[in-house]
Design a protein around this motif. Structure first.
Motif: not given
Length: 228
Positions: A179-205
């Motif tokens: 559960q990411l809630e158990d790792f707050p700095p990691l969770q913030r990093w994860f959400e930061r990358i997930r929100g990038r436009d390039a990440t959305r495009r890459a996963y849409a492939i």
């Protein structure tokens, strides 16, 4: 042009992330690992370990013949050096990115891969194996969480190939028993990358790839992937 020999797995996503971030022209060449296409002679010429991803750079910087590269960490380093992006030029910054890239390819990926296998795909539930790899997953999450305290990205303030390497392995955190809630700095990093436009495009492939199989039920795919 970069030919990306790809299937939608964490290691495949790594390279798609880089290519979408960099803007390099590329073409997807699907390698259906559930149908055994990774064992075809043409693919083995560029990836002798019969694993994807692999790339072929048809326009290398030296102007010579096409260059093929296998192993996801080597591919990320090659592309970073080709473009001059996502890998610092100063020796200290470069060393930091490279040590965390190697940490991912030598530890985070293999251990989480074993977690996936014994939790989801093994034909029998082996409590010792499940417990071992869930515990190791939690330890590695803790290492990354500690590293990200006070940092936006793994190597500091700049997004790098170290982040691209690690992020896809964190995406399936729930199936890893985390559960990411158990790792707050990691969770913030994860959400930061997930929100990038390039990440959305890459996963849409992944949505454009035909022939994906469920390894929990497809016996042919299991035979190819697990040597049964």
């Amino acid at each position: 042009m970069i030919e990306l020999h790809y299937w939608p797995t964490p290691n495949g996503h790594k390279i798609a992330l880089f290519l979408e971030e960099s803007g390099l022209p590329y073409a997807i060449k699907p390698v259906n690992i559930g149908k055994g296409e990774q064992f075809e002679p043409a693919f083995l010429k560029i990836s002798p370990n019969n694993r994807m991803p692999a790339i072929v750079d048809t326009a290398p910087a030296d102007g010579g013949d096409a260059i093929s590269v296998f192993e996801s960490g080597a591919i990320l380093q090659y592309l970073a050096e080709k473009t001059g992006r996502f890998l610092p030029k100063d020796p200290r910054g470069r060393a930091t990115v490279m040590e965390w890239l190697f940490w991912q390819v030598g530890g985070l990926g293999p251990m989480l891969g074993q977690n996936h296998h014994f939790n989801r795909y093994a034909p029998e539930k082996i409590p010792y194996a499940i417990d071992r790899y869930v515990r190791e997953t939690r330890r590695l999450y803790g290492v990354l969480d500690k590293r990200l305290e006070g940092r936006d990205f793994i190597a500091g303030s700049e997004y790098s190939i170290a982040d691209m390497a690690a992020y896809p392995w964190i995406v399936p955190y729930e199936s890893q028993g985390m559960q990411l809630e158990d790792f707050p700095p990691l969770q913030r990093w994860f959400e930061r990358i997930r929100g990038r436009d390039a990440t959305r495009r890459a996963y849409a492939i992944a949505d454009t790839i035909e022939g994906k199989t469920d390894l929990r039920t497809d016996e042919e795919a299991r035979r190819y992937l697990f040597g049964r």
